[in-house]
Design an enzyme around this catalytic site. Structure first.
Site, PDB file in Angstrom:
ATOM      1  N   HIS A  56       0.810  -1.218   0.000  1.00 19.11           N
ATOM      2  CA  HIS A  56       0.000   0.000   0.000  1.00 19.11           C
ATOM      3  C   HIS A  56       0.851   1.279   0.000  1.00 19.11           C
ATOM      4  O   HIS A  56       0.858   2.030  -0.961  1.00 19.11           O
ATOM      5  CB  HIS A  56      -0.893   0.035   1.246  1.00 19.11           C
TER       6      HIS A  56
HETATM    7  O1  RIB Z   1      -5.331   0.000   4.526  1.00 19.76           O
HETATM    8  C1  RIB Z   1      -3.933  -0.012   4.344  1.00 19.76           C
HETATM    9  C2  RIB Z   1      -3.288   1.044   5.173  1.00 19.76           C
HETATM   10  O2  RIB Z   1      -3.545   0.781   6.541  1.00 19.76           O
HETATM   11  C3  RIB Z   1      -1.752   1.050   5.038  1.00 19.76           C
HETATM   12  O3  RIB Z   1      -1.278   2.358   5.238  1.00 19.76           O
HETATM   13  C4  RIB Z   1      -1.310   0.172   6.169  1.00 19.76           C
HETATM   14  O4  RIB Z   1       0.005   0.516   6.640  1.00 19.76           O
HETATM   15  C5  RIB Z   1      -2.329   0.523   7.221  1.00 19.76           C
HETATM   16  O5  RIB Z   1      -1.888   1.713   7.869  1.00 19.76           O
END
Ligand code: RIB
Ligand code: CA
Length: 314
Positions: free
Chosen positions: A244
């Site tokens: 992500h």
């Molecule tokens: O949904 C994914 C996000 O939530 C990413 O930033 C992961 O690190 C969590 O913080």
């Protein structure tokens, strides 16, 4: 895009945050990392701050300035994600206890002071977790909104729907009121939602490429991914963990690898059913003014080639 970009990374490490921070630290020609601000999210603030220190030391960047921020959302109780990231938030590799300092100044005040000190529209904020620090700074010092060059954040979801509830992505869900403040701020915003990050999967071949770097960083990143992919593979049957947060840094380095639309995005802050949903008007069916570039696609192969090459520099 002119380089180097002066940025502040606001983060809740988390293995994917860690890879984003490493990517930024490995790219000094393009990124001038002014500081890292930590926030409660994946794990509580004391752990996200400890993890940020460990990641900078893993990269050999002990001089990085780290500022601890808000330890809870603006007006909700903290929801964490140890079920994804492990008890420490950085499960996977065994890293030494950190020794580098945390700065005395609160992260919110650091964000405000830095934006006031730097020339207008020359600093980009890169939130990788709940938006509590950024929203608190905007509330405390409304004048900074006109001084931010861009907010490039990981959060939200539209076609991909939610990962923590059927409607909401974790970062937005944890602090929906903070997200609402940010999306209403008028600051130029680029969003890396699950619609993109779920296409940035660490397949076995890609993780093997991290390991094949045969460096402390490459091995640690492979071990982080081995750990945090369990959740996504079990839940989605995907062929690897979605990276992500590195999508935010990847966009700064290679914007041509991403595509999306400039649309209106509103945040659900009232309904318990859809709290934290990023309501993206993808088809322009409302008269709400566009306020964000909402990414929808990524050239994942070239993104991973870039990421692996840069990690190899550390
Ligand atoms: O949904 C994914 C996000 O939530 C990413 O930033 C992961 O690190 C969590 O913080
Ligand atoms: Ca994160």
């Amino acid at each position: 895009m002119t380089y180097p970009r002066k940025i502040i990374i606001d983060t809740d490490p988390g293995q994917d945050d860690a890879v984003a921070i490493l990517l930024a630290l490995a790219s000094p020609e393009e990124i001038d990392l002014l500081g890292i601000t930590t926030v409660a999210g994946n794990v509580p603030l004391d752990l996200t701050t400890r993890n940020a220190r460990m990641i900078c030391e893993l990269a050999g960047k002990h001089e990085t300035r780290i500022f601890a921020g808000c330890d809870r959302p603006m007006n909700r109780t903290l929801v964490t994600a140890e079920y994804v990231h492990g008890k420490t938030g950085l499960d996977g590799p065994t890293l030494p206890d950190p020794t580098m300092p945390v700065q005395d100044q609160h992260a919110v005040d650091y964000i405000i002071d830095t934006l006031r000190a730097q020339p207008e529209r020359t600093v980009t904020l890169c939130p990788l977790g709940p938006l509590t620090n950024v929203a608190t700074a905007l509330e405390k010092a409304p004048d900074i909104a006109a001084r931010i060059q861009e907010i490039v954040l990981m959060g939200g979801a539209y076609f991909e729907v939610g990962n923590v509830t059927p409607a909401a992505e974790f970062n937005i869900y944890v602090d929906p009121h903070a997200a609402d403040i940010v999306f209403r701020s008028g600051v130029p915003i680029t969003v890396m939602p699950l619609d993109v990050t779920h296409k940035a999967l660490v397949t076995k071949a890609r993780n093997d490429a991290f390991r094949a770097l045969n460096t402390r960083v490459g091995t640690a990143v492979a071990q982080m991914t081995d750990f945090f992919e369990r959740f996504d593979i079990a839940k989605y049957g995907s062929e690897g963990a979605p990276l992500h947060d590195p999508c935010v840094i990847g966009y700064l380095l290679a914007p041509h690898l991403f595509s999306g639309r400039h649309v209106n995005v509103c945040i659900e802050t009232q309904s318990e059913l859809t709290l934290g949903m990023t309501v993206a008007d993808w088809w322009g069916v409302t008269d709400r003014a566009p306020n964000a570039t909402f990414m929808g696609d990524i050239d994942a192969e070239h993104f991973f080639n870039l990421l692996t090459e840069r990690l190899g520099r550390l």
